[in-house]
Motif scaffolding. Structure first.
Motif, PDB file in Angstrom:
ATOM      1  N   VAL A  32      -7.815 -12.786  12.562  1.00  0.00           N
ATOM      2  CA  VAL A  32      -8.624 -12.687  11.353  1.00  0.00           C
ATOM      3  C   VAL A  32      -8.223 -11.437  10.584  1.00  0.00           C
ATOM      4  N   VAL A  33      -8.186 -11.555   9.257  1.00  0.00           N
ATOM      5  CA  VAL A  33      -7.849 -10.437   8.376  1.00  0.00           C
ATOM      6  C   VAL A  33      -8.964 -10.284   7.353  1.00  0.00           C
ATOM      7  N   SER A  34      -9.450  -9.040   7.155  1.00  0.00           N
ATOM      8  CA  SER A  34     -10.519  -8.824   6.180  1.00  0.00           C
ATOM      9  C   SER A  34     -10.421  -7.452   5.536  1.00  0.00           C
ATOM     10  N   VAL A  39      -7.099   1.785  14.542  1.00  0.00           N
ATOM     11  CA  VAL A  39      -5.808   2.467  14.498  1.00  0.00           C
ATOM     12  C   VAL A  39      -5.288   2.424  13.065  1.00  0.00           C
ATOM     13  N   THR A  40      -4.744   3.527  12.609  1.00  0.00           N
ATOM     14  CA  THR A  40      -4.161   3.552  11.264  1.00  0.00           C
ATOM     15  C   THR A  40      -2.772   4.173  11.328  1.00  0.00           C
ATOM     16  N   VAL A  41      -1.896   3.705  10.464  1.00  0.00           N
ATOM     17  CA  VAL A  41      -0.515   4.195  10.422  1.00  0.00           C
ATOM     18  C   VAL A  41      -0.352   5.120   9.220  1.00  0.00           C
ATOM     19  N   GLU A  85       1.415  -0.635   1.426  1.00  0.00           N
ATOM     20  CA  GLU A  85       2.655  -0.888   2.155  1.00  0.00           C
ATOM     21  C   GLU A  85       2.391  -1.155   3.638  1.00  0.00           C
ATOM     22  N   TYR A  86       1.283  -0.618   4.147  1.00  0.00           N
ATOM     23  CA  TYR A  86       0.966  -0.771   5.569  1.00  0.00           C
ATOM     24  C   TYR A  86       0.015  -1.940   5.821  1.00  0.00           C
ATOM     25  N   GLY A  87      -0.637  -2.414   4.759  1.00  0.00           N
ATOM     26  CA  GLY A  87      -1.489  -3.593   4.850  1.00  0.00           C
ATOM     27  C   GLY A  87      -2.790  -3.346   5.576  1.00  0.00           C
ATOM     28  N   ILE A 139      -8.155  -4.936  10.156  1.00  0.00           N
ATOM     29  CA  ILE A 139      -9.004  -4.260   9.168  1.00  0.00           C
ATOM     30  C   ILE A 139      -8.134  -3.748   8.020  1.00  0.00           C
ATOM     31  N   CYS A 140      -8.515  -4.090   6.800  1.00  0.00           N
ATOM     32  CA  CYS A 140      -7.781  -3.650   5.606  1.00  0.00           C
ATOM     33  C   CYS A 140      -8.622  -2.663   4.798  1.00  0.00           C
ATOM     34  N   HIS A 141      -7.969  -1.892   3.971  1.00  0.00           N
ATOM     35  CA  HIS A 141      -8.648  -0.978   3.059  1.00  0.00           C
ATOM     36  C   HIS A 141      -9.513  -1.789   2.095  1.00  0.00           C
ATOM     37  N   GLY A 142     -10.691  -1.278   1.778  1.00  0.00           N
ATOM     38  CA  GLY A 142     -11.594  -1.991   0.874  1.00  0.00           C
ATOM     39  C   GLY A 142     -11.011  -2.248  -0.499  1.00  0.00           C
ATOM     40  N   SER A 143     -10.067  -1.407  -0.921  1.00  0.00           N
ATOM     41  CA  SER A 143      -9.452  -1.560  -2.245  1.00  0.00           C
ATOM     42  C   SER A 143      -8.131  -2.324  -2.190  1.00  0.00           C
ATOM     43  N   SER A 144      -7.924  -3.066  -1.126  1.00  0.00           N
ATOM     44  CA  SER A 144      -6.672  -3.809  -0.966  1.00  0.00           C
ATOM     45  C   SER A 144      -6.476  -4.849  -2.059  1.00  0.00           C
ATOM     46  N   LYS A 145      -5.252  -4.881  -2.568  1.00  0.00           N
ATOM     47  CA  LYS A 145      -4.871  -5.933  -3.509  1.00  0.00           C
ATOM     48  C   LYS A 145      -3.925  -6.900  -2.803  1.00  0.00           C
ATOM     49  N   ALA A 146      -3.331  -7.804  -3.551  1.00  0.00           N
ATOM     50  CA  ALA A 146      -2.539  -8.886  -2.974  1.00  0.00           C
ATOM     51  C   ALA A 146      -1.460  -8.389  -2.016  1.00  0.00           C
ATOM     52  N   LYS A 147      -0.725  -7.359  -2.430  1.00  0.00           N
ATOM     53  CA  LYS A 147       0.373  -6.859  -1.609  1.00  0.00           C
ATOM     54  C   LYS A 147      -0.122  -6.376  -0.250  1.00  0.00           C
ATOM     55  N   ALA A 148      -1.254  -5.679  -0.241  1.00  0.00           N
ATOM     56  CA  ALA A 148      -1.813  -5.175   1.011  1.00  0.00           C
ATOM     57  C   ALA A 148      -2.234  -6.313   1.926  1.00  0.00           C
ATOM     58  N   ILE A 149      -2.811  -7.356   1.350  1.00  0.00           N
ATOM     59  CA  ILE A 149      -3.239  -8.498   2.150  1.00  0.00           C
ATOM     60  C   ILE A 149      -2.029  -9.216   2.756  1.00  0.00           C
ATOM     61  N   THR A 150      -0.974  -9.365   1.963  1.00  0.00           N
ATOM     62  CA  THR A 150       0.255  -9.983   2.470  1.00  0.00           C
ATOM     63  C   THR A 150       0.785  -9.207   3.666  1.00  0.00           C
ATOM     64  N   ASN A 151       0.824  -7.888   3.543  1.00  0.00           N
ATOM     65  CA  ASN A 151       1.325  -7.052   4.630  1.00  0.00           C
ATOM     66  C   ASN A 151       0.378  -7.052   5.827  1.00  0.00           C
TER      67      ASN A 151
END
Length: 326
Positions: free
Chosen positions: A96-98, A125-127, A278-280, A293-305
């Protein structure tokens, strides 16, 4: 492989989330399941001309960023993040990705997937970008209060993530502290140092100070979630402020503007390294399933990654490797 994407979570949902999920489907050759209010999702899919190839699972409710995670999960059992997590539990999706509420995603993962046996506290974990490439930091906010044995588990899980997902060989682990000496720090770090030093399964280097965090001396840096989240948010804010100040100074005169044009490729390269898109996203480690877990301000590129990270976690059997180590 099927990745469930919470289409309703995030500042730019559902448009950017859907766009990123579709891009991931094409690039990664996987199946995508969009979870959320089906009428809204289908409307967006229709607008961009997607008529087939994307599965939509209806979830009538959405958990807001301002809602208490535990309470929201109990009251909104048909929320997009709960339904998406349930798909993983029921083996109808592999991950799951959110980009929605981190607290809600953690609660959904804990209640829906459960912890890996012997793992007492999951960790985010964060990169982060470093001089020598990348560095893994955890916990980045899952646990404001931790015990020394939790930091040892963070070190083991972070090492496996660094090895299996980022291709580090025998990752070097350091403890984030206020000094390099073994006797420095509070009760948590002093006791954690002893446990990390004695564990033969951890390639422990010792303490590392905040100023050296991005130098690349260590591959995995562990700390409690309170410290980790402050470090992460400060780094995000500092990067944004620095670029704003540089831009302001470069626009003050014509010679500076000319110089800025010549240096533009270098600025773009640096900005790309610091861009969270870039890290998604990153997995919630210690959960018995892949939850990214994605950043709350993620746009399309972040979701793809982020979907790409999910795919890597599944293919490398990250959960199985953590179970072995713990």
């Amino acid at each position: 492989m099927i990745i469930a994407v919470d289409a309703m979570g995030g500042d730019y949902a559902p448009k950017e989330i859907i766009a990123g999920a579709i891009d991931a489907k094409e690039k990664l050759k996987i199946h995508i399941c969009l979870v959320g209010q089906s009428d809204i999702i289908n409307e967006h899919l229709h607008e961009i001309g997607i008529k087939e190839g994307i599965q939509v699972v209806h979830a009538s409710e959405v958990i807001g960023m301002d809602e208490h995670p535990g309470t929201a999960i109990r009251r909104k059992k048909d929320s997009s993040i709960v339904v998406a997590t349930r798909l993983v539990k029921e083996k109808k999706a592999d991950a799951v990705v959110s980009a929605g509420s981190t607290g809600a995603q953690m609660a959904a993962a804990l209640f829906g997937l459960g912890r890996i046996k012997e793992v007492e506290r999951p960790a985010i974990v964060t990169v982060l970008p470093a001089k020598t490439g990348r560095v893994v930091l955890l916990d980045a906010g899952a646990n404001a209060d931790s015990k020394p044995k939790h930091l040892v588990q963070f070190a083991k899980m972070g090492s496996i993530y660094a090895e299996k997902i980022l291709s580090f060989s025998n990752p070097k682990v350091a403890l984030l502290n206020i000094g390099a000496e073994e006797t420095k720090g509070n009760e948590l770090t002093i006791e954690s140092y002893k446990l990390l030093q004695d564990d033969v399964n951890i390639n422990f280097l010792g303490n590392i100070e905040g100023r050296d965090l991005l130098e690349g001396h260590a591959d995995v840096i562990v700390c409690d979630g309170f410290v980790g989240n402050v470090v992460l948010k400060f780094a995000e804010g500092l990067a944004g402020t620095m670029f704003s100040l540089i831009k302001e100074e470069l626009e003050k005169s014509l010679p500076r503007k000319v110089g800025a044009l010549l240096a533009m490729p270098a600025f773009k390269a640096i900005k790309q390294k610091l861009d969270y898109n870039e890290y998604g996203g990153a997995p919630l480690l210690g959960i018995d399933g892949v939850s990214i877990i994605c950043h709350g301000s993620s746009k399309a590129k972040a979701i793809t990654n982020a979907v790409a990270v999910a795919k890597q976690c599944v293919e490398s059997d990250l959960i199985g490797k953590i179970k072995e180590a713990i």
